[in-house]
Structures are given as C-alpha cells and as structure tokens.
Write an enzyme that holds these catalytic residues in place. Structure first.
Site, PDB file in Angstrom:
ATOM      1  CD  GLU A 205      -2.764   1.032   2.553  1.00  0.00           C
ATOM      2  OE1 GLU A 205      -3.071   2.104   3.091  1.00  0.00           O
ATOM      3  OE2 GLU A 205      -3.102  -0.083   3.018  1.00  0.00           O
TER       4      GLU A 205
ATOM      5  CG  ASP B  38      -2.473   8.749   7.277  1.00  0.00           C
ATOM      6  OD1 ASP B  38      -2.920   7.587   7.291  1.00  0.00           O
ATOM      7  OD2 ASP B  38      -2.287   9.392   6.234  1.00  0.00           O
TER       8      ASP B  38
END
Length: 256
Positions: free
Chosen positions: A46, A57
């Site tokens: 990824e 994130d």
C-alpha cells in the site's frame, strides 16, 4: 484477472500488506523500499501519496508525509518514479491517499496514469460512497482500478454490506475508530472481526490500524484474510541508512 484477485485466489489467509510513504525516507526511496518489501516476502504493498492534511493517519505516518512533501514528492513525481516499476515489482500495489491532491491532478488523468503504470487499486478514505457511485467509481472501473472501502467497528451491518458490494479487491477493516498507530484492545477487535467473518462478505477482509508485530499480525489473521502494517514499518525506516536490511529484518520478525 487482477493481481489482487489472483493473490486472494492463491492465498486465502496470512496476507501481509505493508504501507510505505512515497518519497520517504528520501525522495528517491519509493521504488527501493517497495522492492525491499517484495524481496522480504510481503504479499501486497500500500503506497501512500503524501498529503498535508491526512484524516486517518496518526503522527508517525503524518510525519513521514511531511518529510516526503519536504523532499519534493508530488503525484506527478510519483508517476515518474513508478514508470517501468513493473519490471521489478510484481506484487499488487495500491495507492492510498486523499481526494484533494488527486482532484488537483485531475481525477480521470490520475486514474489513467495509475492504470498506465500499472497500479492495481486505490484507497481514498475521504471519497464518500455517493460520489463514488455517481461520479468517480465508473472512471476507476473504466481504467480497471480496484477500489477499497474502509469499515470500522461502528459501521452498521447494513452499511458494511453496502460498502462490501461496492468494493473490489478487498474490504479494509479498520480495527477501531481512531487514527493509525494507536495501540488497540485486541479482544474487542477480535469480536468485531468475528462479526465480519460471520457476515460471509463478498470480498476478502484485511485488517489495519494497530497491527505492528508478529502477535498482533497473527491475532488479526485469526478472523480475517490478512492484515496491513503501516506505522511500525515507517518507524523502522526512520533512522536507517540500510533500507533493504532494515526492511528484511522487520518483515522476517513478523513472518518467522
């Protein structure tokens, strides 16, 4: 048949997908890090496209994005780096990022260039389901790109089934409603993954957020087809001058 579909046909469980940030730790690290991951035995990569305001994130991946942007990484630079990468990278590769930079690049142009590489699929956590169905999904389909939706423990069963029906490739099960890198109560995660398993979904399921080592990887794989590791790998790369050696040790520790 897509590389992702082929992978899940050949291997039903213990799929290891590892996240890395394009342009990190150095601008030219993108393909060498991917090659090191593949050579160390990961099943899928990824590849994060750095963005200044990433919603999902945690601090470690945010810091890697900030560093990559400071290094000069852009979507255009990324596609330049990826040109010809399939001569050495054969595992499925998914681009993960956010809509803002993709829209600035031009959505159809982005899909066309991704398909030209060829990239296998996309994860865009801030692309709403309605916009996917009405506007962007058909473009991805035209260019043969898989699209992966995310579900969380709070996602209602009806919506999980809906997102599963729209996803191609696999379904990304976020282990809890928080950002990447946080420690998780794996017992609560187990109950959630058991529920997903019992739903007999169309897509294979990979678990992400909080998977960081061999025990958490093995636990995630008990009720899912595999897991995604991001923060822990980015941490491992932080202060290394030997990307290949560091990557090999990190992946070996998880798979051994």
């Amino acid at each position: 048949m897509s590389r992702i579909k082929e992978l899940f046909q050949q291997k039903k469980n213990n799929i290891l997908n590892v996240y890395c940030t394009a342009g990190y730790p150095k601008l030219e690290s993108t393909v060498p890090v991917m090659k090191a991951l593949q050579d160390s035995g990961v099943d899928m990569i990824e590849l994060g496209m750095p963005y200044s305001d990433p919603l999902a994130d945690g601090p470690v991946i945010q810091a890697s994005s900030t560093q990559a942007l400071a290094n000069g990484m852009t979507i255009a630079t990324l596609f330049e780096q990826l040109r010809g990468f399939r001569q050495q990278i054969y595992v499925p590769v998914i681009l993960m990022g956010y809509m803002n930079p993709v829209l600035q690049y031009g959505f159809e142009r982005f899909c066309q260039h991704a398909a030209d590489m060829p990239i296998d699929g996309l994860i865009l956590p801030d692309l709403p389901e309605y916009e996917f169905e009405t506007e962007y999904g058909p473009i991805m389909q035209r260019y043969g790109l898989n699209f992966i939706f995310l579900v969380t423990p709070e996602t209602a069963e009806e919506r999980i089934r809906r997102l599963d029906s729209l996803s191609t490739g696999f379904l990304y099960a976020v282990s809890s409603s928080s950002t990447t890198g946080k420690d998780k109560d794996m017992n609560a995660v187990n109950n959630y993954l058991q529920k997903l398993q019992d739903m007999k979904l169309k897509n294979p399921v990979l678990v992400g957020f909080g998977i960081k080592d061999k025990p958490t990887f093995q636990q995630a794989c008990e009720h899912a087809n595999g897991a995604i590791i991001g923060t822990a790998f980015i941490k491992a790369l932080e202060n290394t001058s030997d990307v290949a050696g560091t990557t090999k040790k990190f992946i070996t520790d998880i798979k051994s």
